[in-house]
Design a protein around this motif. Structure first.
Motif, PDB file in Angstrom:
ATOM      1  N   GLY A  91      -0.567   7.164   4.032  1.00 44.76           N
ATOM      2  CA  GLY A  91      -0.595   5.835   3.679  1.00 44.76           C
ATOM      3  C   GLY A  91       1.099   6.008   3.425  1.00 44.76           C
ATOM      4  O   GLY A  91       0.776   4.580   2.707  1.00 44.76           O
ATOM      5  N   GLY A  92       1.907   6.237   3.261  1.00 47.43           N
ATOM      6  CA  GLY A  92       2.959   5.685   3.561  1.00 47.43           C
ATOM      7  C   GLY A  92       4.107   5.348   3.979  1.00 47.43           C
ATOM      8  O   GLY A  92       5.103   4.927   4.029  1.00 47.43           O
ATOM      9  N   ALA A  93       3.335   4.631   5.563  1.00 48.33           N
ATOM     10  CA  ALA A  93       3.792   3.817   6.792  1.00 48.33           C
ATOM     11  C   ALA A  93       3.434   2.324   6.380  1.00 48.33           C
ATOM     12  O   ALA A  93       2.976   1.836   6.009  1.00 48.33           O
ATOM     13  CB  ALA A  93       2.609   4.048   7.481  1.00 48.33           C
ATOM     14  N   VAL A  94       4.883   2.257   7.480  1.00 47.22           N
ATOM     15  CA  VAL A  94       5.633   0.732   6.807  1.00 47.22           C
ATOM     16  C   VAL A  94       5.688   0.495   8.226  1.00 47.22           C
ATOM     17  O   VAL A  94       6.399   1.573   9.067  1.00 47.22           O
ATOM     18  CB  VAL A  94       6.327   0.808   5.921  1.00 47.22           C
ATOM     19  CG1 VAL A  94       5.641   0.773   4.745  1.00 47.22           C
ATOM     20  CG2 VAL A  94       7.638   1.114   5.848  1.00 47.22           C
ATOM     21  N   ALA A  95       6.253  -0.884   8.522  1.00 52.35           N
ATOM     22  CA  ALA A  95       7.150  -1.491   9.709  1.00 52.35           C
ATOM     23  C   ALA A  95       8.558  -2.381   9.687  1.00 52.35           C
ATOM     24  O   ALA A  95       7.580  -2.952   8.861  1.00 52.35           O
ATOM     25  CB  ALA A  95       5.529  -1.376  11.378  1.00 52.35           C
ATOM     26  N   PRO A  96       8.785  -2.463  10.050  1.00 52.54           N
ATOM     27  CA  PRO A  96      10.188  -3.962   9.715  1.00 52.54           C
ATOM     28  C   PRO A  96       9.116  -5.353  10.540  1.00 52.54           C
ATOM     29  O   PRO A  96       8.029  -4.863  11.398  1.00 52.54           O
ATOM     30  CB  PRO A  96      11.217  -3.582  10.977  1.00 52.54           C
ATOM     31  CG  PRO A  96      11.424  -2.090  10.596  1.00 52.54           C
ATOM     32  CD  PRO A  96       9.866  -1.589  10.630  1.00 52.54           C
ATOM     33  N   LEU A 135       1.169  -0.778  -0.330  1.00 47.14           N
ATOM     34  CA  LEU A 135       0.234  -0.012  -0.085  1.00 47.14           C
ATOM     35  C   LEU A 135       1.175   1.263  -0.238  1.00 47.14           C
ATOM     36  O   LEU A 135       0.658   2.240  -0.590  1.00 47.14           O
ATOM     37  CB  LEU A 135      -0.740   0.231   1.168  1.00 47.14           C
ATOM     38  CG  LEU A 135      -2.201  -1.152   1.738  1.00 47.14           C
ATOM     39  CD1 LEU A 135      -2.810  -1.039   2.706  1.00 47.14           C
ATOM     40  CD2 LEU A 135      -3.163  -1.265   0.288  1.00 47.14           C
ATOM     41  N   ALA A 136       2.000   1.562   0.684  1.00 48.42           N
ATOM     42  CA  ALA A 136       2.859   2.598   0.881  1.00 48.42           C
ATOM     43  C   ALA A 136       3.454   2.583  -0.610  1.00 48.42           C
ATOM     44  O   ALA A 136       3.542   4.057  -0.879  1.00 48.42           O
ATOM     45  CB  ALA A 136       3.950   2.458   2.076  1.00 48.42           C
ATOM     46  N   ARG A 137       3.764   1.832  -1.666  1.00 51.25           N
ATOM     47  CA  ARG A 137       4.369   2.199  -2.725  1.00 51.25           C
ATOM     48  C   ARG A 137       3.624   2.988  -3.346  1.00 51.25           C
ATOM     49  O   ARG A 137       3.811   4.695  -4.296  1.00 51.25           O
ATOM     50  CB  ARG A 137       4.953   0.819  -3.498  1.00 51.25           C
ATOM     51  CG  ARG A 137       5.850  -0.014  -3.277  1.00 51.25           C
ATOM     52  CD  ARG A 137       6.280  -1.108  -4.392  1.00 51.25           C
ATOM     53  NE  ARG A 137       6.697  -0.876  -4.768  1.00 51.25           N
ATOM     54  CZ  ARG A 137       6.511  -1.218  -6.060  1.00 51.25           C
ATOM     55  NH1 ARG A 137       5.375  -2.455  -6.581  1.00 51.25           N
ATOM     56  NH2 ARG A 137       6.618  -0.761  -7.352  1.00 51.25           N
TER      57      ARG A 137
END
Length: 614
Positions: A274-279, A245-247
């Motif tokens: 919308g650009g949030a991500v997590a390891p 989704l972040a891409r």
């Protein structure tokens, strides 16, 4: 030719498109993309765009990735294109075998297993047994739309639940073990469930395919989160939660923000980030950094303000240094004490988190703070150790121009933090009224002594000595000024010999240190080195080792301007404009700024002598 998708993905990751296509197409920057005239049809105005992972021509419709470009531009077959790119990327092309074909068929089957499991978990969330999980998600502020968007579910409470749900689909426990949904039993024991009584979070790859799951238990049981194991489909080092989704959001201009957990990512997406991500349960890895940079040139890393958060920021900074380039950096966001993105958005709305993002600090500032904390105190030993670490950190950056910019930024902070206040200007002395004021002794009249004649050749010789002495004291300058120094017509003799010796040394050394350059000149031209060091009080302040980097750069370009007339500087500026348009590098930008300053000063007739304290 059937090749493993993992190999093809790795090949694409190791083949940046802009440099590949730039070999045959003249590309210029267009925002975050590159633009040029399409190589596949004749056109006069550019409509061919190169992105991080694909190219597209809006004129003829040509579209593809690195492999497709080699095939279309060179007439290569798919195997030939793969072989050529793999050789450049240092990868060995796997040999097609029956075992490999069976493995690929198994992988396709496992994707189907994961999708079926996700649908089963989502159904159970809506059953009475999943009510506790649904209430938990709603209580955390998630909307029904967000729950559906992220495919959240419930694992079920009894052992063997998932196997029973998927058995009618022909999916057997051994497949669930391969997919990481069950554990293999010990000895003759049957496989055991990995997840039960947990809220389920599907983990997708960058193409949106489910490759694993994370599960959160309700209540105080431990571990709170369980992440899927490494499988044929899933690698924790390579994946980021929410990356699919972040891409898309990043492509539309959203900032890419790295946070800690699943709920942080979901809450931020719901709040408009919308650009949030997590390891995925690990510290940030090189592979994850590469994926982040494919989305945005400067992703923001969001850490807690406690000691653990500071340690995580330090690890990320150290990891990133050898991977930086003018197009790839990091920003850092520090959360208020006791808050995480989820709770911050819940309390203060999206505006509270946006304020934090706007206050993000650059990597250079975080790096300086991290190293300064390791060497507290103002003793000469502590300052020397800190300066050594700052130089060492900048030296880890492979791009020499960027390394030079980091070195200047870090040393500017170092000297600014240790600068002593300037003494008050001295006033005329008075025996009765003190300095100045009533009763002060009148100043002695200025002496009108005859000025000696000016020898232009001697002036140029001394200007050359000043320029080279600054370079000797601060060899890191050569990363920025090498081309400019080489273009100067310095006076014949020692100045010209030293110029060539310095340029030759810079081309073959990795240690841009004053002592190393002095040793080189001692061997190559000891008389020239002695000439540079004579009458040190006549040299500008920038020739001193402790001079601030900003002053060093300004004075070097000042003496450079003395050797170039206005016409030559205009030509130099035109070249700098072209260089900046072609590369967009920080070094090219700095060079253009200096040349504009020099031209403005020359036209005003105010070329200032910036050698106070010399």
């Amino acid at each position: 030719m059937s090749l493993p998708p993992n190999f093809l993905e790795e090949l694409r990751l190791r083949t940046p498109l802009a440099p590949l296509i730039g070999r045959s197409v003249k590309l210029t920057r267009a925002g975050r993309q590159w633009r040029g005239c399409c190589p596949f049809h004749g056109e006069k105005s550019p409509s061919f765009y190169v992105y991080d992972d694909h190219y597209h021509c809006f004129g003829c419709g040509a579209h593809g990735d690195a492999i497709a470009y080699v095939m279309q531009s060179q007439g290569a077959s798919f195997p030939e294109a793969v072989e050529r790119l793999a050789a450049e990327a240092g990868l060995e092309v796997p040999k097609a075998t029956p075992q490999q074909a069976r493995r690929e068929e198994k992988r396709r089957d496992l994707h189907g297993v994961m999708q079926a499991a996700a649908e089963a978990f989502q159904r159970r969330l809506r059953l009475p047994e999943g009510r506790a999980g649904l209430d938990y998600l709603l209580r955390r502020g998630l909307s029904e739309e967000t729950i559906r968007k992220f495919g959240l579910g419930w694992s079920g409470g009894g052992r063997g639940t998932l196997a029973a749900d998927l058995k009618p689909l022909g999916i057997e426990p051994p497949q669930l073990v391969e997919a990481g949904l069950m554990r293999a039993g010990e000895g003759d024991a049957p496989p055991a469930d990995l997840y039960f009584n947990r809220v389920m979070f599907p983990i997708r790859d960058r193409r949106g395919r489910i490759v694993s799951f994370g599960g959160r238990v309700l209540g105080d049981a431990q571990p709170k989160y369980v992440n899927g194991p490494e499988t044929e489909l899933f690698s924790k080092r390579r994946n980021l939660y929410g990356a699919d989704l972040a891409r898309e959001a990043a492509f539309k201009g959203a900032p890419v923000v790295v946070v800690e957990g699943y709920m942080d990512v979901i809450a931020l997406h719901q709040a408009g980030f919308g650009g949030a991500v997590a390891p995925l349960g690990t510290a940030l890895t090189e592979e994850q950094l590469a994926e982040l940079w494919r989305m945005a040139p400067q992703p923001l890393l969001c850490f807690d303000g406690d000691k653990a958060g500071l340690r995580a920021a330090a690890r990320a900074a150290e990891l990133a240094l050898p991977l930086l380039s003018p197009e790839r950096s990091l920003g850092f966001v520090t959360l208020p004490a006791g808050e995480d993105p989820d709770t911050l958005v819940a309390k203060g709305g999206s505006g509270a988190f946006r304020t934090l993002l706007e206050a993000a600090r650059p990597l250079s500032a975080v790096l300086y703070g991290m190293l300064a904390e390791k060497h507290p105190g103002g003793t000469p030993e502590a300052r020397a150790a800190l300066r050594h670490d700052l130089e060492d950190a900048a030296g880890k950056i492979p791009d020499k121009f960027l390394a030079g910019e980091y070195r200047r930024a870090l040393l500017d902070s170092f000297f600014a933090g240790n600068r002593r206040p300037a003494p008050a200007p001295r006033q005329p002395w008075s025996p009765r009224g003190g300095a100045g004021g009533r009763g002060a002794r009148p100043l002695a009249p200025a002496l009108n002594l005859p000025r000696p004649g000016i020898d232009p050749a001697q002036v140029r010789q001394e200007q050359a000595r000043c320029l080279l002495a600054i370079t000797l004291a601060h060899p890191w300058l050569l990363g920025e000024v090498e081309e400019a120094l080489a273009s100067l017509e310095l006076p014949e003799g020692m100045a010209r010999r030293l110029q060539q010796a310095m340029l030759g040394w810079h081309g073959g050394t990795e240690r841009l240190e004053a002592a190393a350059l002095a040793d080189h000149l001692e061997k190559m031209d000891p008389d020239g080195l002695a000439w540079l060091r004579q009458s040190p009080r006549m040299l500008p302040a920038a020739a001193k080792e402790a001079a601030l980097p900003q002053l060093v750069t300004q004075q070097w370009w000042y003496f450079f301007g003395r050797f170039r007339g206005e016409a030559a500087l205009l030509l130099e500026r035109e070249a700098a404009v072209r260089d900046l348009a072609a590369t967009g590098s920080a070094a090219a930008q700095t060079r253009l700024i200096r040349l504009n300053e020099l031209l403005a000063a020359q036209r005003r007739g105010e070329m200032e002598e910036e050698n106070e304290g010399g």
